[in-house]
Motif scaffolding. Structure first.
Motif, PDB file in Angstrom:
ATOM      1  N   LYS A 150       1.003  -1.152   0.006  1.00 41.46           N
ATOM      2  CA  LYS A 150      -0.142  -0.033   0.029  1.00 41.46           C
ATOM      3  C   LYS A 150       0.953   1.367   0.018  1.00 41.46           C
ATOM      4  CE  LYS A 150      -3.924   2.212   2.487  1.00 41.46           C
ATOM      5  NZ  LYS A 150      -4.968   2.077   3.438  1.00 41.46           N
ATOM      6  N   HIS A 151       1.903   1.311   0.702  1.00 39.07           N
ATOM      7  CA  HIS A 151       2.827   2.296   0.754  1.00 39.07           C
ATOM      8  C   HIS A 151       4.341   1.807   0.426  1.00 39.07           C
ATOM      9  CE1 HIS A 151      -0.405   4.312   2.793  1.00 39.07           C
ATOM     10  NE2 HIS A 151      -0.372   3.354   3.726  1.00 39.07           N
ATOM     11  N   PRO A 152       4.721   1.701  -0.880  1.00 34.21           N
ATOM     12  CA  PRO A 152       5.994   1.292  -1.192  1.00 34.21           C
ATOM     13  C   PRO A 152       7.015   2.326  -0.988  1.00 34.21           C
ATOM     14  CG  PRO A 152       4.620   2.155  -3.142  1.00 34.21           C
ATOM     15  CD  PRO A 152       3.419   2.092  -1.906  1.00 34.21           C
ATOM     16  N   LEU A 153       6.686   3.556  -0.441  1.00 35.73           N
ATOM     17  CA  LEU A 153       7.720   4.423  -0.182  1.00 35.73           C
ATOM     18  C   LEU A 153       8.251   4.098   0.987  1.00 35.73           C
ATOM     19  CD1 LEU A 153       5.918   7.968  -0.554  1.00 35.73           C
ATOM     20  CD2 LEU A 153       7.461   6.934  -2.161  1.00 35.73           C
ATOM     21  N   VAL A 154       7.756   3.017   2.102  1.00 41.95           N
ATOM     22  CA  VAL A 154       8.606   2.819   3.207  1.00 41.95           C
ATOM     23  C   VAL A 154       9.097   1.442   2.983  1.00 41.95           C
ATOM     24  CG1 VAL A 154       6.798   4.053   4.444  1.00 41.95           C
ATOM     25  CG2 VAL A 154       6.466   1.605   3.918  1.00 41.95           C
ATOM     26  N   ILE A 155       9.176   0.853   1.941  1.00 41.93           N
ATOM     27  CA  ILE A 155       9.867  -0.485   1.650  1.00 41.93           C
ATOM     28  C   ILE A 155      11.453  -0.284   1.977  1.00 41.93           C
ATOM     29  CG2 ILE A 155      10.770  -2.196   0.066  1.00 41.93           C
ATOM     30  CD1 ILE A 155       8.194  -1.761  -1.473  1.00 41.93           C
ATOM     31  N   PRO A 156      12.028  -0.748   2.774  1.00 42.68           N
ATOM     32  CA  PRO A 156      13.503  -0.539   3.091  1.00 42.68           C
ATOM     33  C   PRO A 156      14.438  -0.750   1.914  1.00 42.68           C
ATOM     34  CG  PRO A 156      12.744  -2.680   4.156  1.00 42.68           C
ATOM     35  CD  PRO A 156      11.477  -2.094   3.543  1.00 42.68           C
ATOM     36  N   SER A 157      15.507   0.321   1.951  1.00 40.04           N
ATOM     37  CA  SER A 157      16.395   0.234   1.020  1.00 40.04           C
ATOM     38  C   SER A 157      17.683   0.783   1.507  1.00 40.04           C
ATOM     39  CB  SER A 157      15.964   0.935  -0.322  1.00 40.04           C
ATOM     40  OG  SER A 157      17.134   1.285  -1.263  1.00 40.04           O
ATOM     41  N   LEU A 158      18.773   0.305   1.428  1.00 37.39           N
ATOM     42  CA  LEU A 158      20.249   0.854   2.127  1.00 37.39           C
ATOM     43  C   LEU A 158      20.213   2.029   1.671  1.00 37.39           C
ATOM     44  CD1 LEU A 158      22.273  -2.236   2.149  1.00 37.39           C
ATOM     45  CD2 LEU A 158      21.605  -0.956   3.978  1.00 37.39           C
ATOM     46  N   LYS A 159      20.068   2.457   0.302  1.00 34.14           N
ATOM     47  CA  LYS A 159      20.463   3.760  -0.121  1.00 34.14           C
ATOM     48  C   LYS A 159      19.738   5.065   0.463  1.00 34.14           C
ATOM     49  CE  LYS A 159      17.412   4.004  -4.129  1.00 34.14           C
ATOM     50  NZ  LYS A 159      17.303   4.336  -5.706  1.00 34.14           N
ATOM     51  N   TYR A 160      18.712   4.613   1.253  1.00 35.20           N
ATOM     52  CA  TYR A 160      17.865   5.588   1.912  1.00 35.20           C
ATOM     53  C   TYR A 160      18.270   5.710   3.353  1.00 35.20           C
ATOM     54  CZ  TYR A 160      15.231   6.324  -2.276  1.00 35.20           C
ATOM     55  OH  TYR A 160      14.683   6.686  -3.466  1.00 35.20           O
ATOM     56  N   VAL A 161      18.986   4.923   3.771  1.00 29.67           N
ATOM     57  CA  VAL A 161      19.515   4.965   5.130  1.00 29.67           C
ATOM     58  C   VAL A 161      20.285   6.368   5.598  1.00 29.67           C
ATOM     59  CG1 VAL A 161      21.009   3.872   7.167  1.00 29.67           C
ATOM     60  CG2 VAL A 161      19.489   2.543   5.414  1.00 29.67           C
ATOM     61  N   ARG A 162      20.056   6.945   6.421  1.00 26.64           N
ATOM     62  CA  ARG A 162      20.551   8.272   6.862  1.00 26.64           C
ATOM     63  C   ARG A 162      21.120   8.049   8.476  1.00 26.64           C
ATOM     64  NH1 ARG A 162      20.363   8.286   2.398  1.00 26.64           N
ATOM     65  NH2 ARG A 162      19.178   9.641   1.065  1.00 26.64           N
ATOM     66  N   PRO A 163      22.380   8.201   8.514  1.00 21.32           N
ATOM     67  CA  PRO A 163      23.142   8.114  10.036  1.00 21.32           C
ATOM     68  C   PRO A 163      22.494   9.154  10.962  1.00 21.32           C
ATOM     69  CG  PRO A 163      24.810   7.890   8.163  1.00 21.32           C
ATOM     70  CD  PRO A 163      23.327   8.253   7.426  1.00 21.32           C
ATOM     71  N   ALA A 164      22.234  10.468  10.512  1.00 23.70           N
ATOM     72  CA  ALA A 164      21.719  11.290  11.478  1.00 23.70           C
ATOM     73  C   ALA A 164      20.220  11.015  12.111  1.00 23.70           C
ATOM     74  CB  ALA A 164      21.860  12.706  10.802  1.00 23.70           C
ATOM     75  N   MET A 165      19.434  10.387  10.910  1.00 21.70           N
ATOM     76  CA  MET A 165      18.079  10.075  11.382  1.00 21.70           C
ATOM     77  C   MET A 165      18.065   8.835  12.249  1.00 21.70           C
ATOM     78  SD  MET A 165      15.235   9.159   8.773  1.00 21.70           S
ATOM     79  CE  MET A 165      15.356  10.891   8.127  1.00 21.70           C
ATOM     80  N   ALA A 166      19.162   7.985  11.996  1.00 25.03           N
ATOM     81  CA  ALA A 166      19.232   6.763  12.933  1.00 25.03           C
ATOM     82  C   ALA A 166      19.690   7.122  14.320  1.00 25.03           C
ATOM     83  CB  ALA A 166      20.326   5.722  12.476  1.00 25.03           C
ATOM     84  N   LYS A 167      20.529   8.123  14.780  1.00 24.02           N
ATOM     85  CA  LYS A 167      21.100   8.870  15.789  1.00 24.02           C
ATOM     86  C   LYS A 167      19.671   9.320  16.306  1.00 24.02           C
ATOM     87  CE  LYS A 167      24.057  11.980  17.795  1.00 24.02           C
ATOM     88  NZ  LYS A 167      25.371  12.969  17.824  1.00 24.02           N
ATOM     89  N   HIS A 168      18.800   9.960  15.847  1.00 24.75           N
ATOM     90  CA  HIS A 168      17.956  10.602  16.451  1.00 24.75           C
ATOM     91  C   HIS A 168      16.854   9.403  16.998  1.00 24.75           C
ATOM     92  CE1 HIS A 168      14.705  13.691  17.258  1.00 24.75           C
ATOM     93  NE2 HIS A 168      13.951  12.886  16.917  1.00 24.75           N
ATOM     94  N   LEU A 169      16.570   8.610  15.875  1.00 23.16           N
ATOM     95  CA  LEU A 169      15.556   7.626  16.469  1.00 23.16           C
ATOM     96  C   LEU A 169      16.370   6.734  17.659  1.00 23.16           C
ATOM     97  CD1 LEU A 169      14.652   6.141  12.688  1.00 23.16           C
ATOM     98  CD2 LEU A 169      13.092   7.361  14.353  1.00 23.16           C
ATOM     99  N   PHE A 170      17.314   6.550  17.630  1.00 22.10           N
ATOM    100  CA  PHE A 170      17.937   5.730  18.498  1.00 22.10           C
ATOM    101  C   PHE A 170      18.211   6.361  19.860  1.00 22.10           C
ATOM    102  CE2 PHE A 170      21.587   4.029  20.940  1.00 22.10           C
ATOM    103  CZ  PHE A 170      21.342   2.807  21.205  1.00 22.10           C
ATOM    104  N   SER A 171      18.621   7.698  19.743  1.00 23.39           N
ATOM    105  CA  SER A 171      18.413   8.357  21.191  1.00 23.39           C
ATOM    106  C   SER A 171      17.081   8.761  21.703  1.00 23.39           C
ATOM    107  CB  SER A 171      19.305   9.696  20.955  1.00 23.39           C
ATOM    108  OG  SER A 171      18.572  10.591  19.923  1.00 23.39           O
TER     109      SER A 171
END
Length: 452
Positions: free
Chosen positions: A220-241
């Motif tokens: 239904k929402h193909p935009l959220v299908i995981p892909s390594l090229k869209y991984v963002r370290p700054a975003m991961a840091k915020h999600l994790f913190s």
């Protein structure tokens, strides 16, 4: 008045909550069916002590599932903002970053727990009362570990659904999982009367339903299908913190009140007492589900309303949630205290005939406090105040652990429940409502963008 502050947005939020509540009734009916039918069958086939081993396995392994929740609120807030702004790139980045972050955390958690199971004798972990029961406990732990590692990852789908205001889809797939589990337990346990099979029957069916929910989300929402090229370290840091803050605040309550207290009960009273404690945990989860069916769609809707400046709608939604949740908890407590001494032994069998009104009254005090805290946690998340939960929740959980351990040691499970209830009402039950009220009165400030 801002353009985003529209009647259409209010109607969309109201529709999402109504649909979520309606589908939640279906989900909760299937949950109750699962509990009412499968648990008595399992107890009668396995016995109270073996059922206590199953409870021990679930409480032990559910600790790692609780760790996932911390990423959820930050992801839901970010996804809601991205959808409101029509930012497709941000949606791709959030979906991919969250997926691979959780995949890494789940692998690490599985490795740590697996190492513990390989190196530490089970009686050392769970107490001397479990000596001689390793043959039933060890296969169930390894089976459960594999399932829970996968559950850890696919649970992320539910947080993304919340960001899309699609809680109803989570409810429907949850209902499917519960029905499959009820059938599997009800039929299979008679042919495979083993603790490991009970772990598979309960949790394996839910895993299959969550995998199907994930596939449906991606279609239904193909935009959220995981892909390594869209991984963002700054975003991961915020999600994790942000996840660490929320996990410390909210997940620690489950770890202390379910896992740690269950572990203490096992060390002091053995598998049979853990079985009794597990019944009350089941009652908590079963009853809380009726509150969650409103709180789960409400807090993302409140966050979305605040992001658009619609404080009036947010205040009305919060008031509705508090009235429903608080009223349900009080009515449930009164009913359970009055009729519980007859109903519960009839449901569970003669092994639980010792449940008396004092034990039920103490438990009901804890349940009221537990629901009240849940309502405040939901609204603290919805108003973007996860960080402010940290200090007070750490103090409360430490107090519950210390005072609860003393109460259990000297006066047993009734005193443990009563102590937990009093501590919760005295701390988060008093301070958090003031924080929520203050946030709902303030002029709207946009929530900070994830990873910005």
């Amino acid at each position: 008045m801002p353009e985003s502050f529209t009647e259409e947005s209010s109607q969309r939020r109201n529709r999402s909550i109504r649909l979520a509540v309606i589908t939640s009734f279906v989900s909760k009916f299937s949950t109750i069916l699962l509990q009412l039918l499968s648990i008595p069958i399992a107890i009668r086939v396995l016995g109270r002590a073996e059922f206590g081993i199953f409870t021990t396995v679930n409480l032990t392994l559910s600790t790692m599932i609780l760790l996932e929740v911390g990423i959820g609120p930050a992801l839901t807030h970010g996804m809601s903002q991205a959808i409101s702004n029509g930012d497709e790139t941000r949606q791709r980045e959030l979906g991919s970053t969250a997926f691979f972050l959780v995949a890494g955390i789940s692998a690490l958690a599985g490795l740590i727990l697996g190492t513990v199971l390989l190196t530490v004798p089970l009686p050392t972990l769970f107490g001397s009362e479990f000596i001689g029961r390793e043959a039933a406990l060890r296969p169930a732990l390894w089976t459960g570990l594999g399932i829970f590692v996968m559950l850890f990852l696919v649970n992320l789908t539910e947080r993304m659904r919340e960001g899309h205001l699609e809680v109803a889809s989570n409810n429907l797939w949850g209902a499917v999982g519960n029905l499959m589990a009820a059938i599997t337990v009800g039929v299979g346990i008679r042919f495979v009367p083993q603790v490991w099979f009970l772990v598979v029957a309960f949790n394996g069916a839910m895993l299959l339903a969550k995998v199907c929910n994930t596939v449906a989300l991606w279609r239904k929402h193909p935009l959220v299908i995981p892909s390594l090229k869209y991984v963002r370290p700054a975003m991961a840091k915020h999600l994790f913190s942000d996840g660490i803050a929320f996990s410390t605040c909210c997940v620690v309550t489950g770890v202390v009140e379910y896992n740690f207290c269950g572990w203490m009960v096992g060390r002091t009273g053995g598998p049979a007492e853990v079985g009794l404690f597990g019944i009350f945990i089941t009652l908590t989860v079963m009853q809380l589900g009726f509150v969650v069916m409103l709180s789960t769609p409400t807090w993302p809707a409140v966050a979305e309303a605040l992001s658009r400046g619609d404080h009036a709608w947010a205040r009305q939604a919060a008031k509705r949630l508090y009235l429903f949740g608080g009223g349900f908890a009080v009515c449930s407590a009164i009913g359970l205290t009055l009729v519980g001494p007859w109903v519960l032994p009839f449901w569970l069998g003669k092994d639980f005939s010792s449940i008396d009104r004092l034990l039920l009254a103490c438990y009901c005090l804890y349940f009221i406090a537990h629901v009240w805290r849940h309502l405040n946690h939901a609204m603290m998340i919805g108003t973007g105040q996860v960080g402010k939960l940290l200090r007070i929740q750490l103090i409360e959980s430490a107090s519950v652990a210390i005072l609860g351990a003393l109460a259990l040691h000297y006066s047993g499970i009734p005193a443990l429940f009563a102590t937990m209830g009093v501590v919760i009402l005295s701390l988060t039950g008093t301070f958090l409502p003031k924080r929520v009220a203050g946030a709902l009165k303030k002029r709207n400030d946009a929530l900070p963008a994830i990873g910005s």
